[in-house]
Design an enzyme around this catalytic site. Structure first.
Site, PDB file in Angstrom:
ATOM      1  CG  HIS A  24      -2.448   0.778   1.124  1.00 64.75           C
ATOM      2  ND1 HIS A  24      -2.445   1.623   0.128  1.00 64.75           N
ATOM      3  CD2 HIS A  24      -3.783   0.380   1.447  1.00 64.75           C
ATOM      4  CE1 HIS A  24      -3.741   2.050   0.209  1.00 64.75           C
ATOM      5  NE2 HIS A  24      -4.275   1.452   0.790  1.00 64.75           N
ATOM      6  CG  ASP A  45      -2.902   5.018  -3.776  1.00 63.63           C
ATOM      7  OD1 ASP A  45      -2.142   4.552  -2.700  1.00 63.63           O
ATOM      8  OD2 ASP A  45      -2.630   6.144  -4.351  1.00 63.63           O
TER       9      ASP A  45
END
Length: 524
Positions: free
Chosen positions: A515, A519
């Site tokens: 992450h 995204d």
């Protein structure tokens, strides 16, 4: 020892001319362009400085050569000129500063005594960027064999594969210090000795490297330095009555490493004896061959035994399993994983494979698998979404222009991830052929570093071989994503008209994402 005596010690220096015989003179021994070793004399004692590097500048019209010598660990450099004879550089003078014993690295040993002629101690090399220790798979050369540059000395098991170690100079293999099957040898630890003269081999029959030659980890250095302070132990009454045996055993296992002789390790491996269960009786608790024999004589050959009502067997971990475990643990602890799963209908993919394989067979090629099609599709998807073809570099995100796909391959030796380079630019037949060759080399434990380094994305398939419907894979650092492929299964789905149903083949794929780099919307 005078320079003349040093010349007689080495057949490569006998023809050296213009030697300067003074207290701070040095002799440069030429082995190959860009590498060598340096002998100096101080207070009547000869010392070696490793890591000397020679830069050559030839002058036209005469037989002179100017060499600039930079010596690791010594301030300053010296320049000299001399006649070239048998590719031997002449003496150098004017070393800047004084030489101290603590700053001399003895990479090449030249003994002034009669018992040890000129020889070279060869250490365990670093054969991969993450390698800290290695195992000797087998020796290709035997003691007494003649060796030449480029010839394979032995096969070394690194943290990722088994790599051939080549010889760098002419000579003879005089002594093998770490034999076949020797494990957990630190990088730089001496594994063998070579000599220049065949007649010197016999003098190394009982050779043993000194303890100062072995690399010492910080934890090991601390463990060894503690017993040297008896005053600290005397001040604590509770520690005074402790026997010495537990201390030596603790020292031998400092840094989670067990010290043992090569013969002991080989005997333990042949009889499936874990070294952790054997008490060493050698120096500092080192496990000897006799300790393994005593262990076997006492009925320790059987690994299965009862403890707390359970029967179990301790299986030693291979080097690649240890490295894989550490990397996967670090990945789960330091990378914020999240997972995206989608069920894809693959009827058209299966149909395309059925149309391509007859053409492959007709042209003499091998069949294309579903996994080959997935690798190609993944590479094209990464070309369209380059954000997923990236790595987290703390201060920036590195986005790769090459699409190199690692393919997870499970073998009896452990998990390997060979790489298919520029998969987006290659055809399905080429990808299929490369994957089969890499998978076979992985099973044979013969992958080279170039076969698994440089990947930017990984594909792991447990569906086709094992029928796993869906799973979440762990990201392979420094990559930012990995694609987990499940099995294809037929499902009943609504048809085009009300009340009608049809069959469709669906395959579950799950992408694990970092992450920090990818995204959620980008990963989707």
């Amino acid at each position: 020892m005078s320079a003349a005596n040093l010349l007689r010690h080495s057949r490569k220096l006998r023809s050296l001319r213009n030697v300067v015989d003074c207290e701070r003179s040095g002799l440069a021994r030429y082995f190959s362009t860009g590498s060598g070793s340096f002998a100096v004399k101080e207070n009547g004692v000869e010392k070696r400085i490793g890591g000397a590097r020679f830069s050559q500048y030839k002058q036209s019209g005469n037989n002179l050569e100017t060499c600039k010598v930079s010596v690791g660990g010594v301030n300053g450099s010296s320049t000299f000129r001399g006649t070239l004879t048998n590719r031997i550089s002449s003496g150098v003078t004017g070393l800047n500063g004084s030489l101290s014993c603590g700053r001399v690295a003895s990479a090449r040993s030249f003994s002034s005594s009669a018992d040890l002629p000129p020889h070279q101690e060869i250490g365990m090399p670093s054969l991969s960027p993450t390698m800290t220790e290695g195992n000797i798979a087998k020796w290709v050369k035997k003691e007494g064999d003649k060796v030449a540059p480029g010839e394979v000395l032995c096969e070394v098991e690194t943290d990722k594969a088994t790599v051939e170690m080549e010889c760098m100079e002419d000579g003879y293999l005089a002594k093998i210090v770490q034999g076949d099957g020797a494990k957990e040898i630190k990088v730089g630890e001496i594994i063998c000795v070579t000599v220049e003269e065949e007649g010197d081999i016999e003098k190394f029959k009982d050779y043993k490297p000194s303890s100062s030659d072995a690399p010492v980890a910080p934890s090991e250095s601390k463990a060894k330095s503690e017993p040297v302070e008896p005053k600290a132990e005397e001040k604590v009454p509770a520690k005074a009555p402790e026997p010495k045996a537990p201390k030596t055993e603790q020292a031998s296992r400092s840094g989670d490493r067990i010290f043992s002789s090569p013969l002991a390790r080989k005997l333990a491996e042949d009889n499936n004896v874990p070294l952790s269960s054997v008490k060493g009786t050698g120096p500092d608790g080192r496990i000897l061959k006799a300790d393994i024999e005593d262990y076997l004589a006492k009925g320790g050959k059987s690994e299965t035994f009862a403890a707390s009502g359970l029967d179990y067997t301790d299986i030693p971990n291979a080097q690649i399993r240890k490295v894989t475990a550490n990397r996967l643990l670090a990945s789960k602890q330091t990378i914020p994983h999240y997972y995206l799963t989608v069920d894809t209908r693959v009827d058209n993919l299966i149909k395309l494979r059925g149309e391509l394989n007859p053409q492959q067979e007709a042209s003499g090629g091998k069949k294309i698998s579903i996994n080959d099609l997935v690798i190609k599709a993944t590479a094209l998807a990464l070309r369209k979404v380059p954000q997923c073809n990236s790595s987290w570099m703390n201060d920036f995100i590195r986005q790769y222009n090459n699409v190199n796909i690692n393919v997870a391959v499970q073998t009896e030796h452990g998990l390997f991830v060979p790489v298919v380079r520029d998969a987006d630019k290659k055809g399905l037949g080429t990808i299929g052929e490369e994957v089969k060759q890499l998978a076979q080399r992985a099973r044979d434990n013969s992958l080279k570093p170039q076969d698994y380094e440089g990947g930017t994305f990984t594909v792991s398939n447990l569906g086709g071989p094992f029928g796993i419907k869906q799973f979440c894979a762990i990201i392979n650092p420094p990559q930012s994503a990995i694609l987990a492929i499940g099995s294809a299964e037929k499902r009943v789905i609504p048809g085009s008209l009300d009340g009608q149903y049809e069959f469709g083949s669906y395959m579950s794929v799950t992408m694990s994402c970092d992450h920090r780099v990818i995204d959620g919307a980008i990963g989707a």
